[in-house]
Design a protein around this motif. Structure first.
Motif, PDB file in Angstrom:
ATOM      1  N   GLY A 176       7.649 -33.072 -33.463  1.00 46.26           N
ATOM      2  CA  GLY A 176       8.976 -32.494 -33.263  1.00 46.26           C
ATOM      3  C   GLY A 176      10.020 -33.540 -32.904  1.00 46.26           C
ATOM      4  O   GLY A 176      11.165 -33.469 -33.370  1.00 46.26           O
ATOM      5  N   VAL A 177       9.641 -34.517 -32.074  1.00 50.96           N
ATOM      6  CA  VAL A 177      10.578 -35.582 -31.700  1.00 50.96           C
ATOM      7  C   VAL A 177      11.007 -36.367 -32.927  1.00 50.96           C
ATOM      8  O   VAL A 177      12.196 -36.682 -33.103  1.00 50.96           O
ATOM      9  CB  VAL A 177       9.945 -36.516 -30.645  1.00 50.96           C
ATOM     10  CG1 VAL A 177      10.758 -37.793 -30.491  1.00 50.96           C
ATOM     11  CG2 VAL A 177       9.845 -35.803 -29.296  1.00 50.96           C
ATOM     12  N   ASP A 178      10.061 -36.701 -33.789  1.00 52.50           N
ATOM     13  CA  ASP A 178      10.406 -37.464 -34.989  1.00 52.50           C
ATOM     14  C   ASP A 178      11.349 -36.665 -35.892  1.00 52.50           C
ATOM     15  O   ASP A 178      12.314 -37.199 -36.435  1.00 52.50           O
ATOM     16  CB  ASP A 178       9.143 -37.848 -35.751  1.00 52.50           C
ATOM     17  CG  ASP A 178       9.414 -38.912 -36.810  1.00 52.50           C
ATOM     18  OD1 ASP A 178       9.951 -39.979 -36.453  1.00 52.50           O
ATOM     19  OD2 ASP A 178       9.114 -38.666 -37.986  1.00 52.50           O
ATOM     20  N   MET A 179      11.085 -35.374 -36.030  1.00 55.35           N
ATOM     21  CA  MET A 179      11.945 -34.529 -36.851  1.00 55.35           C
ATOM     22  C   MET A 179      13.342 -34.415 -36.241  1.00 55.35           C
ATOM     23  O   MET A 179      14.358 -34.492 -36.945  1.00 55.35           O
ATOM     24  CB  MET A 179      11.322 -33.147 -36.993  1.00 55.35           C
ATOM     25  CG  MET A 179      11.878 -32.340 -38.154  1.00 55.35           C
ATOM     26  SD  MET A 179      11.309 -30.610 -38.169  1.00 55.35           S
ATOM     27  CE  MET A 179       9.541 -30.813 -37.994  1.00 55.35           C
ATOM     28  N   ALA A 180      13.405 -34.257 -34.917  1.00 52.45           N
ATOM     29  CA  ALA A 180      14.701 -34.142 -34.244  1.00 52.45           C
ATOM     30  C   ALA A 180      15.509 -35.429 -34.383  1.00 52.45           C
ATOM     31  O   ALA A 180      16.728 -35.391 -34.608  1.00 52.45           O
ATOM     32  CB  ALA A 180      14.500 -33.794 -32.779  1.00 52.45           C
ATOM     33  N   ARG A 181      14.834 -36.569 -34.273  1.00 52.33           N
ATOM     34  CA  ARG A 181      15.539 -37.835 -34.467  1.00 52.33           C
ATOM     35  C   ARG A 181      16.060 -37.953 -35.899  1.00 52.33           C
ATOM     36  O   ARG A 181      17.134 -38.525 -36.136  1.00 52.33           O
ATOM     37  CB  ARG A 181      14.598 -38.996 -34.146  1.00 52.33           C
ATOM     38  CG  ARG A 181      14.332 -39.176 -32.652  1.00 52.33           C
ATOM     39  CD  ARG A 181      13.281 -40.236 -32.394  1.00 52.33           C
ATOM     40  NE  ARG A 181      13.106 -40.521 -30.977  1.00 52.33           N
ATOM     41  CZ  ARG A 181      12.117 -41.231 -30.471  1.00 52.33           C
ATOM     42  NH1 ARG A 181      11.192 -41.740 -31.287  1.00 52.33           N
ATOM     43  NH2 ARG A 181      12.034 -41.452 -29.180  1.00 52.33           N
ATOM     44  N   GLY A 182      15.300 -37.430 -36.845  1.00 50.29           N
ATOM     45  CA  GLY A 182      15.760 -37.452 -38.228  1.00 50.29           C
ATOM     46  C   GLY A 182      17.055 -36.686 -38.403  1.00 50.29           C
ATOM     47  O   GLY A 182      17.975 -37.134 -39.088  1.00 50.29           O
ATOM     48  N   CYS A 183      17.151 -35.509 -37.761  1.00 47.99           N
ATOM     49  CA  CYS A 183      18.388 -34.728 -37.851  1.00 47.99           C
ATOM     50  C   CYS A 183      19.518 -35.430 -37.109  1.00 47.99           C
ATOM     51  O   CYS A 183      20.659 -35.448 -37.577  1.00 47.99           O
ATOM     52  CB  CYS A 183      18.180 -33.329 -37.288  1.00 47.99           C
ATOM     53  SG  CYS A 183      19.673 -32.310 -37.281  1.00 47.99           S
ATOM     54  N   ALA A 184      19.222 -36.010 -35.960  1.00 46.60           N
ATOM     55  CA  ALA A 184      20.262 -36.714 -35.205  1.00 46.60           C
ATOM     56  C   ALA A 184      20.882 -37.825 -36.042  1.00 46.60           C
ATOM     57  O   ALA A 184      22.068 -38.146 -35.891  1.00 46.60           O
ATOM     58  CB  ALA A 184      19.674 -37.281 -33.910  1.00 46.60           C
ATOM     59  N   GLU A 185      20.094 -38.407 -36.937  1.00 46.72           N
ATOM     60  CA  GLU A 185      20.607 -39.462 -37.803  1.00 46.72           C
ATOM     61  C   GLU A 185      21.275 -38.912 -39.059  1.00 46.72           C
ATOM     62  O   GLU A 185      22.299 -39.438 -39.505  1.00 46.72           O
ATOM     63  CB  GLU A 185      19.461 -40.382 -38.243  1.00 46.72           C
ATOM     64  CG  GLU A 185      18.933 -41.293 -37.155  1.00 46.72           C
ATOM     65  CD  GLU A 185      17.856 -42.222 -37.677  1.00 46.72           C
ATOM     66  OE1 GLU A 185      17.619 -42.231 -38.906  1.00 46.72           O
ATOM     67  OE2 GLU A 185      17.250 -42.938 -36.866  1.00 46.72           O
ATOM     68  N   GLN A 186      20.708 -37.871 -39.650  1.00 49.05           N
ATOM     69  CA  GLN A 186      21.115 -37.466 -40.997  1.00 49.05           C
ATOM     70  C   GLN A 186      21.952 -36.196 -41.071  1.00 49.05           C
ATOM     71  O   GLN A 186      22.679 -35.996 -42.048  1.00 49.05           O
ATOM     72  CB  GLN A 186      19.860 -37.263 -41.873  1.00 49.05           C
ATOM     73  CG  GLN A 186      19.070 -38.538 -42.110  1.00 49.05           C
ATOM     74  CD  GLN A 186      17.844 -38.277 -42.978  1.00 49.05           C
ATOM     75  OE1 GLN A 186      16.715 -38.463 -42.566  1.00 49.05           O
ATOM     76  NE2 GLN A 186      18.086 -37.831 -44.199  1.00 49.05           N
TER      77      GLN A 186
END
Length: 228
Positions: free
Chosen positions: A181-191
């Protein structure tokens, strides 16, 4: 110290509040769609990172809520039940927000035909996992659609476990779940491009990182550790 019956009553009451919030959110979205307003030209497309994150994280969160309710019945440990309660309420509320945005954007809650879960993360520079067919080789299997998700077999094991065994398995599965979930959330924070969604994603990543540290300590106290 509250009795087990009192804690159960609070859990049920909290769950009822969560459901009420979700229904209220759905009503708000429905009203927004029926007021005749012209769609915002900045509304994300179905293939966007904004929509992809909302769809995929809603699925991811749903399993976290499920695991939290399973462990509630598998242990009487107050610390584990408190953590499970917090996860269930937080992630059910966030899931309602994500699905509400998809409704508001008039986008489907399932990925476009031919698009695998997390395909929107292809541009995320920190992405450690992708779904089947990607360059990193993660393959959806036994109900685990995305990295970090528990399999059906693991969920069955959690349902059958009791006491300390249930606590350790829950903490290990939720640790894996939070890492994905953290990796996915960081992806949204970037994209992602919708500001409120980016802020929610950043908040998710920070909160789940904190819970990862807590769960590592809780596992150590039980003579266990996160899975490799």
């Amino acid at each position: 110290m509250s009795s087990p019956r009192t804690r159960r009553t609070r859990w049920v009451a909290g769950s009822a509040v969560t459901l009420a919030l979700l229904f209220a959110g759905a009503a708000t979205v429905a009203a927004a769609r029926d007021d005749g307003a012209v769609p915002d030209p900045r509304t994300p497309s179905a293939e966007s990172a904004d929509a992809g994150f909302a769809r995929d994280m809603a699925v991811h969160h749903q399993q976290a809520v499920e695991m939290s309710f399973i462990v509630r019945d598998g242990t009487r440990d107050e610390d584990v039940r408190r953590l499970a309660y917090d996860i269930a309420n937080t992630q059910a509320n966030q899931r309602g927000m994500l699905l509400g945005w998809l409704d508001l954007w008039e986008l489907p809650k399932t990925a476009p035909a031919g698009q695998e879960p997390m395909a929107w993360m292809s541009g995320h520079r920190h992405a450690a996992h992708h779904t089947e067919g990607s360059e990193t080789g993660f393959k959806a299997h036994d109900g685990a659609l995305m990295p970090g998700m528990a399999t059906r077999t693991e969920l069955d094991g959690l349902r059958a476990a009791r006491g300390k065994q249930a606590e350790i398995l829950f903490l290990q599965l939720m640790t894996d779940h939070h890492k994905g979930g953290v990796d996915m959330a960081r992806g949204c924070a970037e994209q992602c491009t919708v500001a409120v969604e980016k802020r929610l994603a950043q908040g998710m990543a920070e909160a789940q990182r904190s819970e990862l540290d807590l769960m590592a300590d809780m596992l150590a106290a039980r003579g266990a550790a996160p899975r490799p």
